[in-house]
Scaffold this active site. Sequence first.
Site, PDB file in Angstrom:
ATOM      1  N   ALA A 150       3.026 -21.194  -9.537  1.00 49.08           N
ATOM      2  CA  ALA A 150       4.457 -21.502  -9.664  1.00 49.08           C
ATOM      3  C   ALA A 150       5.193 -20.890  -8.466  1.00 49.08           C
ATOM      4  O   ALA A 150       4.597 -20.165  -7.666  1.00 49.08           O
ATOM      5  CB  ALA A 150       5.002 -20.928 -10.972  1.00 49.08           C
ATOM      6  N   ASN A 152       7.813 -18.727  -8.443  1.00 51.21           N
ATOM      7  CA  ASN A 152       8.604 -17.494  -8.581  1.00 51.21           C
ATOM      8  C   ASN A 152       7.918 -16.253  -8.021  1.00 51.21           C
ATOM      9  O   ASN A 152       8.592 -15.314  -7.598  1.00 51.21           O
ATOM     10  CB  ASN A 152       9.005 -17.283 -10.044  1.00 51.21           C
ATOM     11  N   PRO A 176      -0.533 -23.453  -3.779  1.00 49.23           N
ATOM     12  CA  PRO A 176       0.772 -22.871  -4.109  1.00 49.23           C
ATOM     13  C   PRO A 176       1.719 -23.961  -4.586  1.00 49.23           C
ATOM     14  O   PRO A 176       1.452 -25.156  -4.409  1.00 49.23           O
ATOM     15  CB  PRO A 176       1.273 -22.318  -2.767  1.00 49.23           C
ATOM     16  N   SER A 228       4.862 -24.332 -15.953  1.00 46.84           N
ATOM     17  CA  SER A 228       5.627 -24.616 -17.170  1.00 46.84           C
ATOM     18  C   SER A 228       4.706 -25.139 -18.275  1.00 46.84           C
ATOM     19  O   SER A 228       3.569 -25.568 -18.000  1.00 46.84           O
ATOM     20  CB  SER A 228       6.697 -25.661 -16.851  1.00 46.84           C
ATOM     21  N   PRO A 230       4.960 -28.007 -20.050  1.00 53.51           N
ATOM     22  CA  PRO A 230       4.554 -29.426 -19.882  1.00 53.51           C
ATOM     23  C   PRO A 230       3.443 -29.598 -18.845  1.00 53.51           C
ATOM     24  O   PRO A 230       2.496 -30.357 -19.073  1.00 53.51           O
ATOM     25  CB  PRO A 230       5.848 -30.113 -19.416  1.00 53.51           C
ATOM     26  N   GLU A 249      -1.076 -19.640 -17.782  1.00 50.69           N
ATOM     27  CA  GLU A 249       0.047 -18.685 -17.855  1.00 50.69           C
ATOM     28  C   GLU A 249       1.315 -19.513 -17.801  1.00 50.69           C
ATOM     29  O   GLU A 249       1.713 -19.988 -16.732  1.00 50.69           O
ATOM     30  CB  GLU A 249       0.004 -17.727 -16.655  1.00 50.69           C
ATOM     31  N   CYS A 283       8.726 -15.560 -16.070  1.00 49.84           N
ATOM     32  CA  CYS A 283       8.275 -16.234 -17.293  1.00 49.84           C
ATOM     33  C   CYS A 283       8.379 -15.339 -18.519  1.00 49.84           C
ATOM     34  O   CYS A 283       8.627 -15.813 -19.614  1.00 49.84           O
ATOM     35  CB  CYS A 283       6.843 -16.687 -17.112  1.00 49.84           C
ATOM     36  N   LYS A 450       0.497 -18.710 -28.546  1.00 48.12           N
ATOM     37  CA  LYS A 450       1.063 -20.019 -28.906  1.00 48.12           C
ATOM     38  C   LYS A 450       1.210 -20.912 -27.652  1.00 48.12           C
ATOM     39  O   LYS A 450       0.318 -20.944 -26.803  1.00 48.12           O
ATOM     40  CB  LYS A 450       2.387 -19.820 -29.647  1.00 48.12           C
ATOM     41  N   GLU A 457      -4.480 -12.591 -17.743  1.00 41.86           N
ATOM     42  CA  GLU A 457      -4.687 -12.169 -16.360  1.00 41.86           C
ATOM     43  C   GLU A 457      -4.639 -10.645 -16.337  1.00 41.86           C
ATOM     44  O   GLU A 457      -4.172  -9.998 -17.273  1.00 41.86           O
ATOM     45  CB  GLU A 457      -3.620 -12.776 -15.452  1.00 41.86           C
TER      46      GLU A 457
HETATM   47  P1  NDP Z   1       5.497 -26.329 -12.786  1.00 45.49           P
HETATM   48  O1  NDP Z   1       4.844 -26.367 -14.104  1.00 45.49           O
HETATM   49  O2  NDP Z   1       6.411 -27.418 -12.420  1.00 45.49           O
HETATM   50  O3  NDP Z   1       4.410 -26.263 -11.630  1.00 45.49           O
HETATM   51  C1  NDP Z   1       3.399 -25.294 -11.590  1.00 45.49           C
HETATM   52  C2  NDP Z   1       2.370 -25.708 -10.561  1.00 45.49           C
HETATM   53  O4  NDP Z   1       1.609 -26.812 -11.051  1.00 45.49           O
HETATM   54  C3  NDP Z   1       2.967 -26.180  -9.232  1.00 45.49           C
HETATM   55  O5  NDP Z   1       2.129 -25.754  -8.180  1.00 45.49           O
HETATM   56  C4  NDP Z   1       2.946 -27.673  -9.400  1.00 45.49           C
HETATM   57  O6  NDP Z   1       3.005 -28.369  -8.193  1.00 45.49           O
HETATM   58  C5  NDP Z   1       1.624 -27.865 -10.101  1.00 45.49           C
HETATM   59  N1  NDP Z   1       1.471 -29.127 -10.802  1.00 45.49           N
HETATM   60  C6  NDP Z   1       2.425 -29.965 -11.259  1.00 45.49           C
HETATM   61  N2  NDP Z   1       1.859 -31.029 -11.899  1.00 45.49           N
HETATM   62  C7  NDP Z   1       0.530 -30.849 -11.848  1.00 45.49           C
HETATM   63  C8  NDP Z   1      -0.611 -31.603 -12.326  1.00 45.49           C
HETATM   64  N3  NDP Z   1      -0.463 -32.733 -13.021  1.00 45.49           N
HETATM   65  N4  NDP Z   1      -1.845 -31.117 -12.094  1.00 45.49           N
HETATM   66  C9  NDP Z   1      -2.008 -29.948 -11.429  1.00 45.49           C
HETATM   67  N5  NDP Z   1      -0.995 -29.216 -10.928  1.00 45.49           N
HETATM   68  C10 NDP Z   1       0.268 -29.648 -11.144  1.00 45.49           C
HETATM   69  O7  NDP Z   1       6.191 -24.903 -12.736  1.00 45.49           O
HETATM   70  P2  NDP Z   1       7.178 -24.348 -11.669  1.00 45.49           P
HETATM   71  O8  NDP Z   1       6.532 -24.206 -10.351  1.00 45.49           O
HETATM   72  O9  NDP Z   1       8.441 -25.155 -11.787  1.00 45.49           O
HETATM   73  O10 NDP Z   1       7.416 -22.861 -12.250  1.00 45.49           O
HETATM   74  C11 NDP Z   1       8.285 -22.572 -13.276  1.00 45.49           C
HETATM   75  C12 NDP Z   1       7.565 -22.493 -14.606  1.00 45.49           C
HETATM   76  O11 NDP Z   1       6.416 -21.670 -14.549  1.00 45.49           O
HETATM   77  C13 NDP Z   1       8.445 -21.894 -15.665  1.00 45.49           C
HETATM   78  O12 NDP Z   1       8.418 -22.688 -16.809  1.00 45.49           O
HETATM   79  C14 NDP Z   1       7.831 -20.545 -15.967  1.00 45.49           C
HETATM   80  O13 NDP Z   1       8.010 -20.099 -17.243  1.00 45.49           O
HETATM   81  C15 NDP Z   1       6.397 -20.757 -15.633  1.00 45.49           C
HETATM   82  N6  NDP Z   1       5.807 -19.513 -15.204  1.00 45.49           N
HETATM   83  C16 NDP Z   1       4.913 -18.883 -16.015  1.00 45.49           C
HETATM   84  C17 NDP Z   1       4.379 -17.675 -15.667  1.00 45.49           C
HETATM   85  C18 NDP Z   1       3.382 -16.991 -16.529  1.00 45.49           C
HETATM   86  O14 NDP Z   1       2.667 -16.145 -16.040  1.00 45.49           O
HETATM   87  N7  NDP Z   1       3.265 -17.306 -17.790  1.00 45.49           N
HETATM   88  C19 NDP Z   1       4.749 -17.024 -14.420  1.00 45.49           C
HETATM   89  C20 NDP Z   1       5.648 -17.792 -13.608  1.00 45.49           C
HETATM   90  C21 NDP Z   1       6.150 -18.988 -14.008  1.00 45.49           C
HETATM   91  P3  NDP Z   1       4.431 -28.604  -7.511  1.00 45.49           P
HETATM   92  O15 NDP Z   1       4.418 -27.682  -6.369  1.00 45.49           O
HETATM   93  O16 NDP Z   1       4.455 -30.038  -7.155  1.00 45.49           O
HETATM   94  O17 NDP Z   1       5.494 -28.294  -8.525  1.00 45.49           O
END
Ligand code: NDP
Length: 483
Positions: A150, A152, A176, A228, A230, A249, A283, A450, A457
């Site tokens: 992600a 952040n 990334p 995220s 989704p 995560e 997150c 959930k 990690e």
């Molecule tokens: P996204 O879910 O939009 O994207 C995460 C990563 O997945 C990005 O690198 C994205 O590429 C990639 N991606 C998107 N679609 C696919 C696919 N179909 N197959 C494989 N990879 C894909 O998250 P964000 O980057 O917007 O980050 C924010 C979210 O992440 C928040 O909801 C937050 O809660 C969560 N998060 C969770 C953490 C945790 O440790 N639990 C820590 C940090 C964030 P692209 O670059 O195109 O978006």
Amino acid sequence: MIAQPVASHFIDGAYVEDATGAELLSLYPATGAPVARLHEATPALIDRALAAAQRAQAEWAATDPTARGRILRRAADLMRARNRELSELETLDTGKPLQETLVADATSGADAFEFFGGLAADLRGDTMGFGGDWAYTLRRPLGVCVGIGAWNYPTQIACWKGAPALAVGCAMVFKPSETTPLCALKVAEILTEAGLPAGLYNVVQGRGEVGAALTADPRVAKVSLTGSVPTGRRVYAAAAAEMKQVTMELGGKSPLLIFDDADLEDAVSGAINGNFYSSGQVCSNGTRVFVQAGLRDAFLARLTERLAGVVTGDPLDEATNFGPMTTEAQMNIVLDHLERARAEGARVVAGGGRMEREGWWIEPTVLTDLTDDMICVREEIFGPVMSVLSFDTEEEAVARANDTPFGLSAGVFTRDLARAHRVVARLKAGSCWINQYNLTPAGLPFGGSKASGIGRENARVTLDHFTEVQSVYVGMGKVESAF
Ligand code: NDP
């Protein structure tokens, strides 16, 4: 300001460019100005990275684990020595204030390399006796693993996934987020400088389709995603189709319970850290702040006073302690949430809108007069928006805290430690804090319950997530058979 990397990708031990890939523009969130132009990985480059990882992994798995650990610990030292440079890059990539990145990003990555470097030689199996015959188990590396990050925490995520994978003898191809492409390249460069053989840690840039192509590739044994919910569902489903292992995560909407007897100053500090650090783009943030009725007014009064301490300005200035949203799109998501919250009847007691300056800034915002069913209380906002709710009894607080599909984190502030442990034991959350919030040392497992995720990690448990058990039965006597 320019932070142009040597090239867009890092494959097989070297920077690689391929200008035929679609352009990725990296923008400084504090101003919106471009800092680097990169290119997305083409299918040929994705193939090259996976082939390099596959080729290098077998020999790495057979390497003396003490030698593997030594390389990771050297990488930790290099990261610490280059902390300022790496922190400035993290700030340019994400917009987070340098005051934060100097202590939270490359340092956390270095901790992961040091921790897993130390554990590399301590990968163990078991032995079992069966009355003469006996058996043992080996922990074997899964093989080529994919990390998807992600936006952040681009340095930290690249290290938290890479360190345990490399410690146990896996290879990694890391993608990334398209919006923060710069930091993982530095991680690859430093690992190489530390002596990591070519092909073991590769970085390929791109949008979601690149992540999807990596996930689907038959050479890949495991996918570790930070993102995220989704996206997590999509990646998990794609991995399941090929029977691959995953670590997920994902997001959260975590509760922070503050009881009447809490230390007010600490509780306010915990709520500030759990809502406004990294401008709320964390997150595990405790965005549903449940304050017991007797403390609510004092909490809000002190919180409002403390918000006067917010210093905005160029995030590269160490005096700045609050930065912009990392992307314009995320800023707009947060603004939409604020509009809906107002329409649902929320009262804005602090902040509430976009700051009047260039870049993607949102004021630190506190909402009250909320009910648990409002969208701003149910959905992850991923911005500097704190929802303050109030409760009367412990029973009520636990029930409302757990009433969410998420389960990443939770916090409890109270001076009654028996109550703190009793409450935490009933909270359905993977990572909990008592009288603290959001600290994630390398030795402590981190991850969600959930919808917030699968696997963990950090900490020793993560060795299990990058290995599988091989059982070996040893016959010591004659072999009996029916005929
Ligand atoms: P996204 O879910 O939009 O994207 C995460 C990563 O997945 C990005 O690198 C994205 O590429 C990639 N991606 C998107 N679609 C696919 C696919 N179909 N197959 C494989 N990879 C894909 O998250 P964000 O980057 O917007 O980050 C924010 C979210 O992440 C928040 O909801 C937050 O809660 C969560 N998060 C969770 C953490 C945790 O440790 N639990 C820590 C940090 C964030 P692209 O670059 O195109 O978006």
